[in-house]
Design a protein around this motif. Structure first.
Motif, mmCIF file in Angstrom:
data_model
loop_
_atom_site.group_PDB
_atom_site.id
_atom_site.type_symbol
_atom_site.label_atom_id
_atom_site.label_comp_id
_atom_site.label_asym_id
_atom_site.label_seq_id
_atom_site.Cartn_x
_atom_site.Cartn_y
_atom_site.Cartn_z
ATOM 1 N N GLN A 1 0.816 -1.214 0.000
ATOM 2 C CA GLN A 1 0.000 0.000 0.000
ATOM 3 C C GLN A 1 0.850 1.265 0.000
ATOM 4 O OE1 GLN A 1 -3.349 -0.044 -0.342
ATOM 5 N NE2 GLN A 1 -3.145 -2.243 -0.512
ATOM 6 N N SER A 2 2.150 1.108 0.232
ATOM 7 C CA SER A 2 3.024 2.276 0.285
ATOM 8 C C SER A 2 4.124 2.175 -0.770
ATOM 9 C CB SER A 2 3.660 2.398 1.671
ATOM 10 O OG SER A 2 4.563 1.316 1.877
ATOM 11 N N GLU A 3 4.744 3.300 -1.031
ATOM 12 C CA GLU A 3 5.866 3.347 -1.979
ATOM 13 C C GLU A 3 7.003 2.447 -1.495
ATOM 14 O OE1 GLU A 3 7.907 4.523 -5.411
ATOM 15 O OE2 GLU A 3 5.853 5.010 -4.871
ATOM 16 N N ALA A 4 7.251 2.460 -0.185
ATOM 17 C CA ALA A 4 8.334 1.650 0.390
ATOM 18 C C ALA A 4 8.063 0.159 0.186
ATOM 19 C CB ALA A 4 8.504 1.962 1.871
ATOM 20 N N ALA A 5 6.826 -0.254 0.380
ATOM 21 C CA ALA A 5 6.463 -1.664 0.195
ATOM 22 C C ALA A 5 6.623 -2.071 -1.266
ATOM 23 C CB ALA A 5 5.038 -1.905 0.673
ATOM 24 N N MET A 6 6.247 -1.166 -2.162
ATOM 25 C CA MET A 6 6.394 -1.447 -3.598
ATOM 26 C C MET A 6 7.869 -1.584 -3.962
ATOM 27 S SD MET A 6 3.507 -1.503 -5.375
ATOM 28 C CE MET A 6 3.924 -0.891 -6.985
ATOM 29 N N LYS A 7 8.698 -0.682 -3.419
ATOM 30 C CA LYS A 7 10.130 -0.717 -3.711
ATOM 31 C C LYS A 7 10.768 -2.001 -3.181
ATOM 32 C CE LYS A 7 11.175 4.162 -4.216
ATOM 33 N NZ LYS A 7 11.584 4.170 -5.591
ATOM 34 N N GLU A 8 10.280 -2.487 -2.038
ATOM 35 C CA GLU A 8 10.804 -3.730 -1.473
ATOM 36 C C GLU A 8 10.530 -4.905 -2.419
ATOM 37 O OE1 GLU A 8 10.037 -6.798 2.221
ATOM 38 O OE2 GLU A 8 9.262 -4.761 2.396
ATOM 39 N N VAL A 9 9.301 -4.998 -2.895
ATOM 40 C CA VAL A 9 8.941 -6.077 -3.823
ATOM 41 C C VAL A 9 9.752 -5.929 -5.109
ATOM 42 C CG1 VAL A 9 7.078 -7.088 -5.189
ATOM 43 C CG2 VAL A 9 6.625 -6.325 -2.850
ATOM 44 N N GLU A 10 9.869 -4.712 -5.586
ATOM 45 C CA GLU A 10 10.614 -4.461 -6.819
ATOM 46 C C GLU A 10 12.083 -4.868 -6.670
ATOM 47 O OE1 GLU A 10 10.577 -0.937 -10.128
ATOM 48 O OE2 GLU A 10 10.477 -0.351 -8.017
ATOM 49 N N SER A 11 12.681 -4.587 -5.527
ATOM 50 C CA SER A 11 14.086 -4.954 -5.335
ATOM 51 C C SER A 11 14.264 -6.460 -5.243
ATOM 52 C CB SER A 11 14.675 -4.250 -4.111
ATOM 53 O OG SER A 11 14.122 -4.753 -2.924
ATOM 54 N N ILE A 12 13.304 -7.149 -4.642
ATOM 55 C CA ILE A 12 13.348 -8.612 -4.577
ATOM 56 C C ILE A 12 13.311 -9.192 -5.990
ATOM 57 C CG2 ILE A 12 12.026 -10.681 -3.921
ATOM 58 C CD1 ILE A 12 11.124 -9.083 -1.413
ATOM 59 N N VAL A 13 12.395 -8.683 -6.803
ATOM 60 C CA VAL A 13 12.222 -9.177 -8.172
ATOM 61 C C VAL A 13 13.472 -8.884 -9.005
ATOM 62 C CG1 VAL A 13 10.879 -8.929 -10.298
ATOM 63 C CG2 VAL A 13 9.715 -9.093 -8.097
ATOM 64 N N ARG A 14 14.020 -7.698 -8.864
ATOM 65 C CA ARG A 14 15.232 -7.353 -9.624
ATOM 66 C C ARG A 14 16.404 -8.249 -9.240
ATOM 67 N NH1 ARG A 14 14.889 -0.854 -9.774
ATOM 68 N NH2 ARG A 14 13.541 -0.725 -11.592
ATOM 69 N N ALA A 15 16.545 -8.525 -7.952
ATOM 70 C CA ALA A 15 17.640 -9.392 -7.492
ATOM 71 C C ALA A 15 17.472 -10.804 -8.055
ATOM 72 C CB ALA A 15 17.683 -9.425 -5.969
ATOM 73 N N LYS A 16 16.244 -11.296 -8.054
ATOM 74 C CA LYS A 16 15.980 -12.635 -8.600
ATOM 75 C C LYS A 16 16.256 -12.668 -10.104
ATOM 76 C CE LYS A 16 14.599 -14.949 -5.030
ATOM 77 N NZ LYS A 16 15.271 -16.173 -4.590
ATOM 78 N N GLN A 17 15.842 -11.629 -10.817
ATOM 79 C CA GLN A 17 16.081 -11.571 -12.264
ATOM 80 C C GLN A 17 17.588 -11.545 -12.548
ATOM 81 O OE1 GLN A 17 13.945 -12.587 -14.275
ATOM 82 N NE2 GLN A 17 12.736 -10.933 -15.146
ATOM 83 N N LYS A 18 18.345 -10.807 -11.756
ATOM 84 C CA LYS A 18 19.798 -10.737 -11.938
ATOM 85 C C LYS A 18 20.415 -12.120 -11.719
ATOM 86 C CE LYS A 18 24.017 -8.765 -11.784
ATOM 87 N NZ LYS A 18 24.841 -9.770 -12.416
ATOM 88 N N GLU A 19 19.997 -12.778 -10.652
ATOM 89 C CA GLU A 19 20.501 -14.125 -10.345
ATOM 90 C C GLU A 19 20.170 -15.094 -11.478
ATOM 91 O OE1 GLU A 19 19.361 -17.682 -7.237
ATOM 92 O OE2 GLU A 19 19.105 -15.617 -6.554
#
Length: 79
Positions: free
Chosen positions: A20-38
């Protein structure tokens, strides 16, 4: 597709749905980016080793994460 991976995707989708917040969205986005990089690193290694079955499996996983990335983009756009 292995069960552990599918559970991981489900959990990430749940986090995104609950974000519901920008911070929560950024957390999910960083998880996804890290997984994509891996996965990107792993698919490169698979191709270098001519392990095309492994590469195909990894690319399929990358597609799942790409779908999540698309959902993140859509959620960021105010309606």
């Amino acid at each position: 597709m292995d069960q552990q991976f599918l559970m991981e995707i489900m959990e990430i989708n749940e986090k995104l749905a609950e974000a519901q917040s920008e911070a929560a969205m950024k957390e999910v986005e960083s998880i996804v980016r890290a997984k994509q990089k891996e996965l990107s690193d792993n698919v490169s290694k698979a191709f270098e080793q001519d392990d095309f079955e492994k590469a195909k499996e990894i690319l399929t996983k990358m597609r799942y994460f790409s779908n999540v990335e698309e959902k993140i983009k859509l959620k960021k756009i105010p309606l």
